[in-house]
Write a protein that holds these residues in place. Structure first.
Motif: not given
Length: 321
Positions: A114-133
């Motif tokens: 990831v390379a973020l610049k001054k003034g950037d908006v940073f709004r990632p959403i991450q889901l971590f799960y196992d095979r049961s998902g």
């Protein structure tokens, strides 16, 4: 930075953004690096974990790399990123561009640059799960295929439904901390159901290798961009073969293994999706939509539309009145 457990991931984000943990769930970020908040929601679908990074502004340039190997705290990973960011997945030292407009589904052996610049908006959403998902994937054949596949990347386009979900999440971040956490848990389940529904619709293809070359990734993303820019014209696969010098069978295979559909099926699926959006959000007439998106006639468009959505374009417009 190597991450092998969820506590370590929290610590890494805490150090990166110089935040402060208000409790086990909420990190407040009000530093010289960034302004915003991060929510860590453990326990969705029993074993899953969701991370909502909601940074309103980056105050100084920031570059970092996150590595999750096969021995980490999850087996599958789904990400949704906001547009305009310089981000890459890295696989065997090959940079794979983030698909800004949709969902990225991967297995656990990943590195994110990831390379973020001054003034950037940073709004990632991450889901971590196992095979049961993966049990939420209704298509048994697809579910079994993904459960057995050691490594994969699937890029799923942003639909109108997904865009609406994102807008709602942004609204949720204006609520109080207590209501925000409750709503985010509900929205996490919604997102999980959405992307597993999308995965249920992929076309399965068996490839000889789970790893593509940098050139192959460049080619299929180039083709994808060309398709999206010319939805009124059927893609010419033979022309792609000549342009990029890749055998037609291999080209179809690597495209399908990344975007979940053959080149033509990707085109037809995206075309009817964008036609629907034009009809509903841009208030185009049925005739305008039919010809703008390359259908041979209004009747052809209406028949295709009704087959996909179970309702005719005329009925959609009537229901909007």
């Amino acid at each position: 930075m190597k991450i092998d457990n969820f506590k370590k991931y929290k610590t890494v984000l805490l150090d990166l953004f110089k935040g402060e943990m208000l409790n086990e769930t909420i990190m407040n970020v009000d530093s010289e690096v960034a302004k915003g908040s991060i929510y860590f929601l453990e326990g969705f679908n029993d074993s899953g974990t969701a991370v909502y990074v909601h940074i309103d502004i980056i105050c100084e340039a920031l570059t970092f790399q996150l590595s999750f190997d096969e021995n980490t705290f999850f087996t599958h990973h789904t990400s949704l990123f906001n547009e305009g960011l310089e981000m890459n997945f890295i696989d065997n030292d090959v940079k794979l561009p983030i698909h800004y407009h949709g969902i990225v589904n991967t297995t656990n052996d990943i590195t994110l640059s990831v390379a973020l610049k001054k003034g950037d908006v940073f709004r990632p959403i991450q889901l971590f799960y196992d095979r049961s998902g993966l049990q939420w994937i209704e298509n048994n054949e697809v579910r079994t295929f993904l459960e057995e596949k050691k490594n994969y990347y699937y890029f799923i386009n942003r639909t109108q439904e997904l865009s609406t979900w994102i807008q709602t999440v942004h609204q949720v971040f204006t609520y109080s901390d207590y209501r925000k956490e409750l709503f985010l848990r509900i929205k996490t389940q919604e997102l999980f159901l959405l992307f597993t529904h999308y995965l249920s619709e992929i076309d399965i293809v068996t490839t000889k290798t789970d790893t593509l070359s940098a050139y192959h990734f460049k080619v299929i993303f180039d083709i994808k961009t060309q398709i999206e820019a010319n939805l009124g014209t059927k893609p010419n696969v033979k022309a792609f073969v000549e342009e990029y010098g890749i055998h037609q069978n291999l080209l179809q295979e690597i495209f399908q293994s990344t975007f979940g559909k053959t080149i033509y099926n990707y085109y037809t699926s995206l075309r009817i999706q964008k036609a629907y959006e034009a009809l509903v959000t841009k208030k185009y007439s049925i005739t305008e939509v039919a010809f703008d998106f390359g259908f041979s006639s209004v009747q052809h468009f209406s028949k295709t539309f009704s087959k996909v959505y179970g309702i005719s374009p005329t009925e959609v417009l009537n229901n909007m009145e």
